[in-house]
Design a protein around this motif. Structure first.
Motif, PDB file in Angstrom:
ATOM      1  N   SER A  58       0.828  -1.204   0.000  1.00 32.48           N
ATOM      2  CA  SER A  58       0.000   0.000   0.000  1.00 32.48           C
ATOM      3  C   SER A  58       0.860   1.250   0.000  1.00 32.48           C
ATOM      4  CB  SER A  58      -0.944   0.001   1.210  1.00 32.48           C
ATOM      5  OG  SER A  58      -0.224  -0.005   2.409  1.00 32.48           O
ATOM      6  N   THR A  59       0.263   2.363  -0.453  1.00 30.30           N
ATOM      7  CA  THR A  59       0.953   3.643  -0.498  1.00 30.30           C
ATOM      8  C   THR A  59       0.267   4.683   0.386  1.00 30.30           C
ATOM      9  OG1 THR A  59      -0.328   4.355  -2.420  1.00 30.30           O
ATOM     10  CG2 THR A  59       1.789   3.284  -2.853  1.00 30.30           C
ATOM     11  N   HIS A  60      -1.019   4.484   0.671  1.00 28.07           N
ATOM     12  CA  HIS A  60      -1.799   5.428   1.462  1.00 28.07           C
ATOM     13  C   HIS A  60      -2.698   4.651   2.421  1.00 28.07           C
ATOM     14  CE1 HIS A  60      -0.719   7.843  -2.027  1.00 28.07           C
ATOM     15  NE2 HIS A  60      -1.005   8.918  -1.320  1.00 28.07           N
ATOM     16  N   ARG A  61      -3.114   5.347   3.471  1.00 27.78           N
ATOM     17  CA  ARG A  61      -4.141   4.771   4.334  1.00 27.78           C
ATOM     18  C   ARG A  61      -5.254   5.801   4.447  1.00 27.78           C
ATOM     19  NH1 ARG A  61      -0.317   4.019   8.614  1.00 27.78           N
ATOM     20  NH2 ARG A  61       0.162   6.184   8.872  1.00 27.78           N
ATOM     21  N   ILE A  62      -6.472   5.290   4.453  1.00 25.63           N
ATOM     22  CA  ILE A  62      -7.652   6.150   4.505  1.00 25.63           C
ATOM     23  C   ILE A  62      -8.473   5.731   5.718  1.00 25.63           C
ATOM     24  CG2 ILE A  62      -9.747   6.862   3.297  1.00 25.63           C
ATOM     25  CD1 ILE A  62      -8.266   6.285   0.658  1.00 25.63           C
ATOM     26  N   PHE A  63      -8.871   6.718   6.503  1.00 30.82           N
ATOM     27  CA  PHE A  63      -9.689   6.460   7.679  1.00 30.82           C
ATOM     28  C   PHE A  63     -11.122   6.885   7.397  1.00 30.82           C
ATOM     29  CE2 PHE A  63      -5.390   7.126   9.259  1.00 30.82           C
ATOM     30  CZ  PHE A  63      -5.217   6.019  10.056  1.00 30.82           C
ATOM     31  N   MET A  64     -12.079   6.061   7.842  1.00 30.88           N
ATOM     32  CA  MET A  64     -13.509   6.359   7.701  1.00 30.88           C
ATOM     33  C   MET A  64     -14.249   5.837   8.921  1.00 30.88           C
ATOM     34  SD  MET A  64     -14.439   5.239   3.826  1.00 30.88           S
ATOM     35  CE  MET A  64     -13.627   5.961   2.435  1.00 30.88           C
ATOM     36  N   ILE A  65     -15.389   6.448   9.188  1.00 32.02           N
ATOM     37  CA  ILE A  65     -16.295   5.931  10.206  1.00 32.02           C
ATOM     38  C   ILE A  65     -16.944   4.671   9.632  1.00 32.02           C
ATOM     39  CG2 ILE A  65     -18.392   6.446  11.531  1.00 32.02           C
ATOM     40  CD1 ILE A  65     -16.187   8.262  12.371  1.00 32.02           C
ATOM     41  N   PRO A  66     -17.114   3.599  10.418  1.00 27.88           N
ATOM     42  CA  PRO A  66     -17.793   2.394   9.906  1.00 27.88           C
ATOM     43  C   PRO A  66     -19.225   2.698   9.462  1.00 27.88           C
ATOM     44  CG  PRO A  66     -16.637   1.898  11.922  1.00 27.88           C
ATOM     45  CD  PRO A  66     -16.588   3.391  11.753  1.00 27.88           C
ATOM     46  N   GLY A  67     -19.771   1.790   8.711  1.00 23.55           N
ATOM     47  CA  GLY A  67     -21.117   1.979   8.177  1.00 23.55           C
ATOM     48  C   GLY A  67     -21.116   1.938   6.655  1.00 23.55           C
ATOM     49  N   TRP A  68     -19.940   1.896   6.082  1.00 25.98           N
ATOM     50  CA  TRP A  68     -19.775   1.793   4.629  1.00 25.98           C
ATOM     51  C   TRP A  68     -19.214   0.406   4.345  1.00 25.98           C
ATOM     52  CZ3 TRP A  68     -21.888   6.217   3.200  1.00 25.98           C
ATOM     53  CH2 TRP A  68     -21.771   7.318   4.032  1.00 25.98           C
ATOM     54  N   ALA A  69     -19.822  -0.306   3.441  1.00 29.97           N
ATOM     55  CA  ALA A  69     -19.387  -1.668   3.106  1.00 29.97           C
ATOM     56  C   ALA A  69     -18.242  -1.601   2.102  1.00 29.97           C
ATOM     57  CB  ALA A  69     -20.551  -2.488   2.561  1.00 29.97           C
ATOM     58  N   ILE A  70     -17.075  -1.199   2.571  1.00 31.70           N
ATOM     59  CA  ILE A  70     -15.892  -1.081   1.713  1.00 31.70           C
ATOM     60  C   ILE A  70     -15.282  -2.465   1.542  1.00 31.70           C
ATOM     61  CG2 ILE A  70     -13.661   0.063   1.408  1.00 31.70           C
ATOM     62  CD1 ILE A  70     -16.065   1.979   1.622  1.00 31.70           C
ATOM     63  N   GLN A  71     -14.935  -2.808   0.289  1.00 30.20           N
ATOM     64  CA  GLN A  71     -14.371  -4.120  -0.017  1.00 30.20           C
ATOM     65  C   GLN A  71     -13.036  -3.968  -0.727  1.00 30.20           C
ATOM     66  OE1 GLN A  71     -17.211  -6.014  -2.574  1.00 30.20           O
ATOM     67  NE2 GLN A  71     -18.842  -5.987  -1.057  1.00 30.20           N
ATOM     68  N   VAL A  86      -6.845  -2.274  -0.810  1.00 30.94           N
ATOM     69  CA  VAL A  86      -6.146  -3.563  -0.721  1.00 30.94           C
ATOM     70  C   VAL A  86      -6.405  -4.269   0.610  1.00 30.94           C
ATOM     71  CG1 VAL A  86      -4.354  -2.999  -2.391  1.00 30.94           C
ATOM     72  CG2 VAL A  86      -3.978  -2.472   0.006  1.00 30.94           C
ATOM     73  N   HIS A  87      -6.858  -3.517   1.636  1.00 31.67           N
ATOM     74  CA  HIS A  87      -7.149  -4.136   2.932  1.00 31.67           C
ATOM     75  C   HIS A  87      -8.023  -3.193   3.747  1.00 31.67           C
ATOM     76  CE1 HIS A  87      -6.465  -6.813   6.322  1.00 31.67           C
ATOM     77  NE2 HIS A  87      -6.210  -5.759   7.073  1.00 31.67           N
ATOM     78  N   VAL A  88      -9.011  -3.766   4.454  1.00 31.50           N
ATOM     79  CA  VAL A  88      -9.900  -2.976   5.307  1.00 31.50           C
ATOM     80  C   VAL A  88      -9.859  -3.578   6.702  1.00 31.50           C
ATOM     81  CG1 VAL A  88     -12.262  -2.167   5.677  1.00 31.50           C
ATOM     82  CG2 VAL A  88     -11.421  -2.509   3.347  1.00 31.50           C
ATOM     83  N   GLU A  89      -9.705  -2.710   7.722  1.00 28.82           N
ATOM     84  CA  GLU A  89      -9.621  -3.210   9.091  1.00 28.82           C
ATOM     85  C   GLU A  89     -10.309  -2.248  10.057  1.00 28.82           C
ATOM     86  OE1 GLU A  89      -6.203  -4.649  12.271  1.00 28.82           O
ATOM     87  OE2 GLU A  89      -5.616  -3.945  10.305  1.00 28.82           O
ATOM     88  N   ASP A  90     -11.063  -2.809  10.988  1.00 28.61           N
ATOM     89  CA  ASP A  90     -11.626  -2.054  12.107  1.00 28.61           C
ATOM     90  C   ASP A  90     -10.496  -1.951  13.130  1.00 28.61           C
ATOM     91  OD1 ASP A  90     -12.949  -1.052  14.296  1.00 28.61           O
ATOM     92  OD2 ASP A  90     -14.388  -2.682  14.447  1.00 28.61           O
ATOM     93  N   ILE A  91      -9.824  -0.809  13.205  1.00 31.20           N
ATOM     94  CA  ILE A  91      -8.552  -0.758  13.927  1.00 31.20           C
ATOM     95  C   ILE A  91      -8.677  -0.852  15.441  1.00 31.20           C
ATOM     96  CG2 ILE A  91      -7.273   0.376  12.107  1.00 31.20           C
ATOM     97  CD1 ILE A  91      -7.554   2.991  13.609  1.00 31.20           C
ATOM     98  N   ASP A  92      -9.805  -0.482  16.018  1.00 30.86           N
ATOM     99  CA  ASP A  92      -9.923  -0.623  17.472  1.00 30.86           C
ATOM    100  C   ASP A  92     -10.847  -1.767  17.877  1.00 30.86           C
ATOM    101  OD1 ASP A  92     -12.420   0.419  16.934  1.00 30.86           O
ATOM    102  OD2 ASP A  92     -12.235   2.122  18.290  1.00 30.86           O
ATOM    103  N   TYR A  93     -11.345  -2.502  16.899  1.00 35.91           N
ATOM    104  CA  TYR A  93     -12.237  -3.652  17.120  1.00 35.91           C
ATOM    105  C   TYR A  93     -13.482  -3.288  17.928  1.00 35.91           C
ATOM    106  CZ  TYR A  93      -8.155  -6.122  15.429  1.00 35.91           C
ATOM    107  OH  TYR A  93      -7.096  -6.520  14.673  1.00 35.91           O
ATOM    108  N   MET A  94     -13.853  -2.016  17.887  1.00 32.84           N
ATOM    109  CA  MET A  94     -15.039  -1.561  18.595  1.00 32.84           C
ATOM    110  C   MET A  94     -16.007  -0.852  17.656  1.00 32.84           C
ATOM    111  SD  MET A  94     -13.340  -0.296  22.149  1.00 32.84           S
ATOM    112  CE  MET A  94     -14.879  -0.249  23.024  1.00 32.84           C
ATOM    113  N   GLY A  95     -15.738  -0.908  16.357  1.00 31.91           N
ATOM    114  CA  GLY A  95     -16.638  -0.309  15.385  1.00 31.91           C
ATOM    115  C   GLY A  95     -16.646   1.204  15.366  1.00 31.91           C
ATOM    116  N   ARG A  96     -15.527   1.822  15.724  1.00 33.99           N
ATOM    117  CA  ARG A  96     -15.484   3.286  15.726  1.00 33.99           C
ATOM    118  C   ARG A  96     -14.727   3.879  14.554  1.00 33.99           C
ATOM    119  NH1 ARG A  96     -13.789   4.307  21.911  1.00 33.99           N
ATOM    120  NH2 ARG A  96     -12.194   2.851  21.238  1.00 33.99           N
ATOM    121  N   LEU A  97     -13.767   3.128  13.982  1.00 35.32           N
ATOM    122  CA  LEU A  97     -12.937   3.690  12.920  1.00 35.32           C
ATOM    123  C   LEU A  97     -12.402   2.588  12.017  1.00 35.32           C
ATOM    124  CD1 LEU A  97     -11.763   6.453  12.021  1.00 35.32           C
ATOM    125  CD2 LEU A  97      -9.730   5.901  13.343  1.00 35.32           C
TER     126      LEU A  97
END
Length: 107
Positions: A58-71, A86-97
């Motif tokens: 990867s070259t960039h990282r993008i942060f978003m609020i959950p609720g979007w079905a990004i694939q 190339v990869h999507v992860e809930d970084i705090d495992y609490m559904g916030r980011l």
């Protein structure tokens, strides 16, 4: 609170595969979300190396609020730039980011 940190907006495009009149499968780009609040960051050299070591190019990282079905494979467009997911992860495992690893695509 997090919305203040999301200083950009993006549109998300996904390839929809349909069959044409002779039965061939063709990909049609479809905008699935628009005006999605986000924050886009360039990865440092060290972050790119670490990312490659764990198998995520990867070259960039993008942060978003959950609720979007990004694939993986979706395209994110913002400020005249385009990125492939190339990869999507809930970084705090609490559904916030969501942290989305992307590669910049030349338009």
């Amino acid at each position: 609170m997090l919305n203040n940190l999301l200083n950009s907006t993006a549109s998300i495009t996904r390839m929809l595969h349909i069959q044409d009149e002779i039965g061939s499968s063709i990909g049609v780009p479809v905008v699935v979300y628009s005006a999605v609040p986000c924050r886009i960051e360039h990865l440092t050299f060290d972050e790119k190396v670490f990312s490659a070591q764990v198998g995520i190019e990867s070259t960039h990282r993008i942060f978003m609020i959950p609720g979007w079905a990004i694939q993986e494979g979706d395209l994110i467009a913002s400020n005249g730039e385009q990125f492939e997911v190339v990869h999507v992860e809930d970084i705090d495992y609490m559904g916030r980011l969501l942290e989305i690893s992307t590669k910049q695509v030349k338009v």
